[in-house]
Design a protein around this motif. Structure first.
Motif, PDB file in Angstrom:
ATOM      1  N   GLN A  28      48.621  62.756  40.958  1.00 44.40           N
ATOM      2  CA  GLN A  28      49.216  62.285  39.866  1.00 44.40           C
ATOM      3  C   GLN A  28      49.444  60.811  40.282  1.00 44.40           C
ATOM      4  O   GLN A  28      50.606  60.849  41.086  1.00 44.40           O
ATOM      5  N   ASN A  29      49.407  59.999  39.568  1.00 47.22           N
ATOM      6  CA  ASN A  29      49.765  58.542  39.575  1.00 47.22           C
ATOM      7  C   ASN A  29      49.672  58.087  41.009  1.00 47.22           C
ATOM      8  O   ASN A  29      50.410  57.245  41.772  1.00 47.22           O
ATOM      9  N   GLY A  30      48.452  58.746  41.671  1.00 42.09           N
ATOM     10  CA  GLY A  30      47.999  58.033  43.162  1.00 42.09           C
ATOM     11  C   GLY A  30      48.866  58.944  43.985  1.00 42.09           C
ATOM     12  O   GLY A  30      48.612  58.626  45.518  1.00 42.09           O
ATOM     13  N   LEU A  31      49.433  59.794  43.761  1.00 43.79           N
ATOM     14  CA  LEU A  31      50.257  60.837  44.807  1.00 43.79           C
ATOM     15  C   LEU A  31      49.966  62.064  44.758  1.00 43.79           C
ATOM     16  O   LEU A  31      49.521  62.647  43.820  1.00 43.79           O
ATOM     17  N   HIS A  32      49.978  62.658  45.792  1.00 43.08           N
ATOM     18  CA  HIS A  32      49.676  64.220  45.821  1.00 43.08           C
ATOM     19  C   HIS A  32      50.652  65.020  44.864  1.00 43.08           C
ATOM     20  O   HIS A  32      51.956  64.793  45.038  1.00 43.08           O
ATOM     21  N   ALA A  33      50.013  65.952  44.320  1.00 42.92           N
ATOM     22  CA  ALA A  33      51.020  66.899  43.406  1.00 42.92           C
ATOM     23  C   ALA A  33      50.397  68.246  43.081  1.00 42.92           C
ATOM     24  O   ALA A  33      49.568  68.502  43.967  1.00 42.92           O
ATOM     25  N   VAL A  34      51.377  68.935  42.567  1.00 43.25           N
ATOM     26  CA  VAL A  34      50.860  70.164  42.292  1.00 43.25           C
ATOM     27  C   VAL A  34      50.658  70.687  40.782  1.00 43.25           C
ATOM     28  O   VAL A  34      51.849  70.201  40.337  1.00 43.25           O
ATOM     29  N   ARG A  35      49.772  71.158  40.451  1.00 47.58           N
ATOM     30  CA  ARG A  35      49.592  71.480  38.905  1.00 47.58           C
ATOM     31  C   ARG A  35      49.882  73.139  38.872  1.00 47.58           C
ATOM     32  O   ARG A  35      49.266  73.638  39.537  1.00 47.58           O
ATOM     33  N   PHE A  36      50.395  73.551  37.782  1.00 45.97           N
ATOM     34  CA  PHE A  36      51.036  74.909  37.653  1.00 45.97           C
ATOM     35  C   PHE A  36      50.320  75.278  36.429  1.00 45.97           C
ATOM     36  O   PHE A  36      50.207  74.799  35.390  1.00 45.97           O
ATOM     37  N   MET A  37      49.688  76.419  36.635  1.00 48.12           N
ATOM     38  CA  MET A  37      48.955  77.028  35.495  1.00 48.12           C
ATOM     39  C   MET A  37      49.504  78.638  35.430  1.00 48.12           C
ATOM     40  O   MET A  37      49.504  79.370  36.462  1.00 48.12           O
ATOM     41  N   VAL A  38      49.256  79.037  34.190  1.00 47.81           N
ATOM     42  CA  VAL A  38      49.581  80.540  33.904  1.00 47.81           C
ATOM     43  C   VAL A  38      48.177  81.016  33.533  1.00 47.81           C
ATOM     44  O   VAL A  38      47.765  80.610  32.440  1.00 47.81           O
ATOM     45  N   ILE A  39      47.760  82.016  34.111  1.00 42.89           N
ATOM     46  CA  ILE A  39      46.163  82.625  33.761  1.00 42.89           C
ATOM     47  C   ILE A  39      46.302  83.930  33.743  1.00 42.89           C
ATOM     48  O   ILE A  39      47.207  84.664  33.953  1.00 42.89           O
ATOM     49  N   ASP A  40      45.546  84.323  32.786  1.00 39.61           N
ATOM     50  CA  ASP A  40      45.502  86.039  32.555  1.00 39.61           C
ATOM     51  C   ASP A  40      44.281  86.384  33.524  1.00 39.61           C
ATOM     52  O   ASP A  40      43.563  85.911  34.123  1.00 39.61           O
ATOM     53  N   ASP A  41      44.269  87.713  33.607  1.00 34.53           N
ATOM     54  CA  ASP A  41      43.194  88.540  34.434  1.00 34.53           C
ATOM     55  C   ASP A  41      41.855  88.178  34.125  1.00 34.53           C
ATOM     56  O   ASP A  41      41.041  88.301  35.400  1.00 34.53           O
ATOM     57  N   SER A  42      41.428  87.688  33.223  1.00 36.93           N
ATOM     58  CA  SER A  42      40.159  87.264  32.858  1.00 36.93           C
ATOM     59  C   SER A  42      39.707  86.091  33.328  1.00 36.93           C
ATOM     60  O   SER A  42      38.581  85.496  33.129  1.00 36.93           O
ATOM     61  N   GLY A  43      40.798  85.217  33.715  1.00 35.00           N
ATOM     62  CA  GLY A  43      40.624  84.033  34.208  1.00 35.00           C
ATOM     63  C   GLY A  43      40.749  82.794  33.160  1.00 35.00           C
ATOM     64  O   GLY A  43      40.894  81.536  33.403  1.00 35.00           O
ATOM     65  N   GLY A  44      41.290  83.291  31.995  1.00 39.12           N
ATOM     66  CA  GLY A  44      41.689  82.193  30.784  1.00 39.12           C
ATOM     67  C   GLY A  44      43.024  81.754  31.224  1.00 39.12           C
ATOM     68  O   GLY A  44      43.976  82.255  31.725  1.00 39.12           O
ATOM     69  N   VAL A  45      43.051  80.507  30.665  1.00 39.45           N
ATOM     70  CA  VAL A  45      44.330  79.712  31.238  1.00 39.45           C
ATOM     71  C   VAL A  45      45.200  79.600  30.049  1.00 39.45           C
ATOM     72  O   VAL A  45      44.806  79.359  28.738  1.00 39.45           O
ATOM     73  N   LEU A  46      46.491  80.137  30.058  1.00 39.22           N
ATOM     74  CA  LEU A  46      47.281  79.798  28.923  1.00 39.22           C
ATOM     75  C   LEU A  46      47.878  78.521  28.880  1.00 39.22           C
ATOM     76  O   LEU A  46      48.495  78.114  27.576  1.00 39.22           O
ATOM     77  N   SER A  47      48.395  77.928  30.144  1.00 42.05           N
ATOM     78  CA  SER A  47      49.404  76.839  30.077  1.00 42.05           C
ATOM     79  C   SER A  47      48.995  76.177  31.373  1.00 42.05           C
ATOM     80  O   SER A  47      48.805  76.822  32.381  1.00 42.05           O
ATOM     81  N   ILE A  48      48.973  74.807  31.423  1.00 38.35           N
ATOM     82  CA  ILE A  48      49.147  73.845  32.483  1.00 38.35           C
ATOM     83  C   ILE A  48      50.162  72.812  32.353  1.00 38.35           C
ATOM     84  O   ILE A  48      50.379  72.270  31.280  1.00 38.35           O
ATOM     85  N   ALA A  49      50.893  72.596  33.338  1.00 44.21           N
ATOM     86  CA  ALA A  49      51.840  71.754  33.494  1.00 44.21           C
ATOM     87  C   ALA A  49      52.182  71.150  34.895  1.00 44.21           C
ATOM     88  O   ALA A  49      51.763  72.141  35.815  1.00 44.21           O
ATOM     89  N   PHE A  50      52.708  70.055  35.082  1.00 42.04           N
ATOM     90  CA  PHE A  50      53.099  69.694  36.533  1.00 42.04           C
ATOM     91  C   PHE A  50      54.651  70.201  36.675  1.00 42.04           C
ATOM     92  O   PHE A  50      54.998  69.868  37.999  1.00 42.04           O
ATOM     93  N   ASP A  51      55.084  70.904  36.066  1.00 42.64           N
ATOM     94  CA  ASP A  51      56.346  71.497  36.368  1.00 42.64           C
ATOM     95  C   ASP A  51      56.323  72.913  36.304  1.00 42.64           C
ATOM     96  O   ASP A  51      55.780  73.333  35.199  1.00 42.64           O
ATOM     97  N   LYS A  52      56.798  73.813  36.927  1.00 39.89           N
ATOM     98  CA  LYS A  52      56.598  75.306  36.995  1.00 39.89           C
ATOM     99  C   LYS A  52      57.562  75.836  35.771  1.00 39.89           C
ATOM    100  O   LYS A  52      56.768  76.817  35.061  1.00 39.89           O
ATOM    101  N   LEU A  53      58.605  75.502  35.398  1.00 40.04           N
ATOM    102  CA  LEU A  53      59.141  75.964  34.625  1.00 40.04           C
ATOM    103  C   LEU A  53      58.559  75.510  33.075  1.00 40.04           C
ATOM    104  O   LEU A  53      58.663  76.283  32.104  1.00 40.04           O
ATOM    105  N   GLN A  54      57.944  74.296  32.810  1.00 41.73           N
ATOM    106  CA  GLN A  54      57.361  74.019  31.689  1.00 41.73           C
ATOM    107  C   GLN A  54      56.202  74.939  31.580  1.00 41.73           C
ATOM    108  O   GLN A  54      55.820  75.374  30.356  1.00 41.73           O
ATOM    109  N   ALA A  55      55.365  75.212  32.603  1.00 44.43           N
ATOM    110  CA  ALA A  55      54.210  75.963  32.662  1.00 44.43           C
ATOM    111  C   ALA A  55      54.446  77.483  31.937  1.00 44.43           C
ATOM    112  O   ALA A  55      53.585  77.823  31.033  1.00 44.43           O
TER     113      ALA A  55
END
Length: 178
Positions: A28-55
């Motif tokens: 992210q912006n040329g720096l190493h970062a972590v992306r947080f995702m909330v997924i369900d058991d079928s692999g569907g993604v509910l949300s994606i964010a660079f902050d855990k609380l936002q996800a």
């Protein structure tokens, strides 16, 4: 890229571990970062964010909008932090303690407003009033403090007691004048 995840239990995510919080390394912006995702058991993604609380927050919103809670659905019930028997019991019959200073000021004022002589009760609503306001250099010494009803104290504002009493005398109609 690798995907690391752990199950989410409780709250709006359910008790069965159907949803997981996944992390994915990224740039992210040329720096190493972590992306947080909330997924369900079928692999569907509910949300994606660079902050855990936002996800987590956006996933909760998606779930709440998708299926509003039923009135008796125990999944949506807010659990108590303590059992009811461990909570302190309020006692409305017990009188609230009155400080020694407040009792002294009440006694010196003989249970009446210093300005309009309205009767006051010790546990009632009345103000400790500065005859010479702090704004004009008055202090917190006992000689400067009197009991006053809220109306008089608020009307007096930042005037001295003499100014306020003089203004009260001018505002009151004299006998025979109305």
């Amino acid at each position: 890229m690798s995907l690391l995840y752990r199950p989410l239990y409780g709250g709006p995510f359910g008790r069965d571990g159907r949803f997981a919080l996944a992390t994915q390394p990224c740039l992210q912006n040329g720096l190493h970062a972590v992306r947080f995702m909330v997924i369900d058991d079928s692999g569907g993604v509910l949300s994606i964010a660079f902050d855990k609380l936002q996800a987590l927050s956006s996933a909760r919103r998606v779930l709440c909008l998708a299926s509003p809670p039923a009135a008796n659905d125990d999944q949506w019930e807010q659990p108590g932090l303590w059992p009811d028997n461990e909570l302190p019991v309020s006692r409305p019959d017990k009188a609230k303690a009155v400080s020694r200073r407040r009792r002294e000021i009440f006694g010196r004022s003989e249970g009446r407003c210093h300005y309009c002589t309205t009767p006051l009760t010790l546990n009632g609503k009345w103000h400790i009033e500065h005859m010479l306001p702090k704004a004009l250099g008055g202090g917190d010494s006992a000689i400067n403090l009197v009991a006053a009803c809220p109306a008089c104290n608020l009307a007096k504002s930042d005037r001295s007691a003499l100014e306020f009493v003089a203004a009260l005398a001018l505002d009151q109609p004299k006998d025979g004048q109305r």
